[in-house]
Scaffold this motif. Structure first.
Motif, PDB file in Angstrom:
ATOM      1  N   ARG A  82       2.751   6.824   1.141  1.00 26.19           N
ATOM      2  CA  ARG A  82       1.429   5.806   1.499  1.00 26.19           C
ATOM      3  C   ARG A  82       0.366   6.109   0.551  1.00 26.19           C
ATOM      4  N   LEU A  83      -0.278   5.241   0.044  1.00 26.44           N
ATOM      5  CA  LEU A  83      -1.538   5.310  -0.797  1.00 26.44           C
ATOM      6  C   LEU A  83      -2.981   5.842  -0.026  1.00 26.44           C
ATOM      7  N   PHE A  84      -2.814   5.428   1.149  1.00 27.33           N
ATOM      8  CA  PHE A  84      -4.219   5.572   1.901  1.00 27.33           C
ATOM      9  C   PHE A  84      -3.819   6.308   3.158  1.00 27.33           C
ATOM     10  N   ALA A  85      -4.881   7.565   3.451  1.00 29.36           N
ATOM     11  CA  ALA A  85      -5.009   8.117   4.657  1.00 29.36           C
ATOM     12  C   ALA A  85      -5.805   7.594   5.717  1.00 29.36           C
ATOM     13  N   GLY A  86      -6.771   6.833   5.254  1.00 33.03           N
ATOM     14  CA  GLY A  86      -7.443   5.807   6.073  1.00 33.03           C
ATOM     15  C   GLY A  86      -8.048   4.699   5.245  1.00 33.03           C
ATOM     16  N   TRP A  87      -9.039   3.832   5.711  1.00 28.55           N
ATOM     17  CA  TRP A  87      -9.373   2.545   5.100  1.00 28.55           C
ATOM     18  C   TRP A  87      -9.945   3.003   3.595  1.00 28.55           C
ATOM     19  N   PHE A  88     -10.667   4.062   3.407  1.00 34.62           N
ATOM     20  CA  PHE A  88     -11.185   4.348   2.191  1.00 34.62           C
ATOM     21  C   PHE A  88     -10.858   5.667   1.649  1.00 34.62           C
ATOM     22  N   ARG A  89     -10.058   6.485   2.261  1.00 36.10           N
ATOM     23  CA  ARG A  89      -9.663   7.496   1.622  1.00 36.10           C
ATOM     24  C   ARG A  89      -8.165   7.510   1.154  1.00 36.10           C
ATOM     25  N   MET A  90      -7.878   7.773   0.124  1.00 32.64           N
ATOM     26  CA  MET A  90      -6.459   8.037  -0.572  1.00 32.64           C
ATOM     27  C   MET A  90      -5.854   9.258  -0.352  1.00 32.64           C
ATOM     28  N   GLU A  91      -4.651   9.129  -0.240  1.00 35.56           N
ATOM     29  CA  GLU A  91      -3.811  10.424  -0.207  1.00 35.56           C
ATOM     30  C   GLU A  91      -3.945  11.087  -1.795  1.00 35.56           C
ATOM     31  N   PRO A  92      -4.026  12.175  -2.229  1.00 35.08           N
ATOM     32  CA  PRO A  92      -4.036  12.772  -3.372  1.00 35.08           C
ATOM     33  C   PRO A  92      -2.972  12.585  -4.137  1.00 35.08           C
ATOM     34  N   ARG A  93      -1.783  12.647  -3.459  1.00 33.37           N
ATOM     35  CA  ARG A  93      -0.443  12.351  -4.115  1.00 33.37           C
ATOM     36  C   ARG A  93       0.720  11.557  -3.212  1.00 33.37           C
ATOM     37  N   CYS A  94       1.608  11.357  -3.880  1.00 33.80           N
ATOM     38  CA  CYS A  94       2.634  10.541  -2.989  1.00 33.80           C
ATOM     39  C   CYS A  94       3.534  11.628  -2.268  1.00 33.80           C
ATOM     40  N   SER A  95       3.757  11.314  -1.093  1.00 40.08           N
ATOM     41  CA  SER A  95       4.631  12.207  -0.284  1.00 40.08           C
ATOM     42  C   SER A  95       5.989  11.994  -0.687  1.00 40.08           C
ATOM     43  N   GLY A  96       6.368  10.982  -1.510  1.00 39.08           N
ATOM     44  CA  GLY A  96       7.681  10.803  -1.897  1.00 39.08           C
ATOM     45  C   GLY A  96       8.060  11.142  -3.128  1.00 39.08           C
ATOM     46  N   LEU A 115       0.746  -1.268   0.178  1.00 39.04           N
ATOM     47  CA  LEU A 115      -0.095   0.017   0.041  1.00 39.04           C
ATOM     48  C   LEU A 115       0.809   1.291   0.005  1.00 39.04           C
ATOM     49  N   ARG A 116       1.960   1.195  -0.842  1.00 40.07           N
ATOM     50  CA  ARG A 116       3.032   2.393  -0.901  1.00 40.07           C
ATOM     51  C   ARG A 116       2.629   2.600  -2.339  1.00 40.07           C
ATOM     52  N   CYS A 117       3.265   4.198  -2.548  1.00 46.62           N
ATOM     53  CA  CYS A 117       3.170   4.538  -3.726  1.00 46.62           C
ATOM     54  C   CYS A 117       4.091   3.390  -4.805  1.00 46.62           C
ATOM     55  N   PRO A 118       3.116   2.921  -6.045  1.00 47.77           N
ATOM     56  CA  PRO A 118       3.711   1.882  -6.705  1.00 47.77           C
ATOM     57  C   PRO A 118       4.977   2.406  -7.366  1.00 47.77           C
ATOM     58  N   TRP A 119       5.323   3.684  -7.927  1.00 46.34           N
ATOM     59  CA  TRP A 119       6.194   4.280  -8.554  1.00 46.34           C
ATOM     60  C   TRP A 119       7.512   4.143  -7.989  1.00 46.34           C
ATOM     61  N   CYS A 120       7.486   4.724  -6.703  1.00 43.65           N
ATOM     62  CA  CYS A 120       8.520   4.830  -5.909  1.00 43.65           C
ATOM     63  C   CYS A 120       8.633   4.167  -4.743  1.00 43.65           C
ATOM     64  N   GLY A 121       7.599   3.789  -4.021  1.00 46.96           N
ATOM     65  CA  GLY A 121       7.669   2.765  -2.803  1.00 46.96           C
ATOM     66  C   GLY A 121       7.686   3.929  -1.617  1.00 46.96           C
ATOM     67  N   GLY A 122       7.610   5.116  -1.851  1.00 46.81           N
ATOM     68  CA  GLY A 122       7.890   5.770  -0.622  1.00 46.81           C
ATOM     69  C   GLY A 122       6.737   6.334   0.228  1.00 46.81           C
ATOM     70  N   PHE A 162      -2.132  10.272  -7.501  1.00 44.40           N
ATOM     71  CA  PHE A 162      -2.503   8.759  -7.680  1.00 44.40           C
ATOM     72  C   PHE A 162      -4.092   8.741  -8.564  1.00 44.40           C
ATOM     73  N   GLU A 163      -4.802   9.639  -8.635  1.00 41.43           N
ATOM     74  CA  GLU A 163      -6.105   9.646  -9.349  1.00 41.43           C
ATOM     75  C   GLU A 163      -5.571  10.429 -10.643  1.00 41.43           C
ATOM     76  N   ARG A 164      -5.319   9.402 -11.626  1.00 39.98           N
ATOM     77  CA  ARG A 164      -4.680  10.039 -13.081  1.00 39.98           C
ATOM     78  C   ARG A 164      -5.587  10.779 -13.689  1.00 39.98           C
ATOM     79  N   GLU A 165      -6.803  10.418 -13.440  1.00 38.83           N
ATOM     80  CA  GLU A 165      -7.958  10.918 -14.479  1.00 38.83           C
ATOM     81  C   GLU A 165      -9.189  10.757 -13.683  1.00 38.83           C
ATOM     82  N   ALA A 166     -10.156  11.658 -14.137  1.00 45.26           N
ATOM     83  CA  ALA A 166     -11.565  11.472 -13.426  1.00 45.26           C
ATOM     84  C   ALA A 166     -12.055  10.089 -13.700  1.00 45.26           C
ATOM     85  N   GLY A 167     -12.435   9.429 -12.423  1.00 48.71           N
ATOM     86  CA  GLY A 167     -13.138   8.025 -12.511  1.00 48.71           C
ATOM     87  C   GLY A 167     -11.926   7.060 -12.817  1.00 48.71           C
TER      88      GLY A 167
END
Ligand SMILES: [Zn+2]
Length: 132
Positions: free
Chosen positions: A31-45, A22-29, A50-55
């Motif tokens: 976190r992908l999620f801030a909660g169980w269902f809530r994603m971080e908008p961007r990688c902190s690394g 559950l880390r950024c697939p691109w850099c591994g740095g 993360f949401e590359r386009e609408a939907g």
């Protein structure tokens, strides 16, 4: 070899490994999620959005659905031929298991979808912003 110098197979393995953690697939740095269902908008690394386009994460439903179907099929075969559970009981149990599995596997389905997509469609420079 791709643009970052990593062989294609190694890049795919790294993407999946980071996603399963559950880390950024691109850099591994980051976190992908801030909660169980809530994603971080961007990688902190690396700053990847993360949401590359609408939907974008609609495709992760296919991964979640496919995994749920495989689980249901295996459980059904076990209940039918090994444990000999009555059909009505199987239906109730499988309905509950599948509903809970869908919620529990949600984060990994999204992470694997992102890793799969990044493997075949690497991010463009404009998809990176300042890391959060
Ligand atoms: Zn990253």
């Amino acid at each position: 070899m791709n643009g970052d110098g990593a062989p294609q197979g190694a890049r795919g393995t790294a993407l999946r490994r980071h996603a399963l953690a559950l880390r950024c697939p691109w850099c591994g740095g980051g976190r992908l999620f801030a909660g169980w269902f809530r994603m971080e908008p961007r990688c902190s690394g690396c700053g990847l959005r993360f949401e590359r386009e609408a939907g974008y994460f609609l495709g992760s439903i296919y991964i979640n659905y496919g995994a749920a179907i495989v689980l249901a099929l295996v459980l059904h075969l076990l209940m039918q031929f090994v444990w000999q559970v009555p059909t009505v009981v199987q239906m109730v149990l499988l309905g509950g298991v599948i509903a809970l599995f869908g919620l529990g596997f949600f984060r990994w389905a999204r992470a694997l979808w992102l890793a799969f997509d990044l493997r075949f469609d690497p991010p463009r420079p404009e998809e990176f912003g300042p890391p959060r």
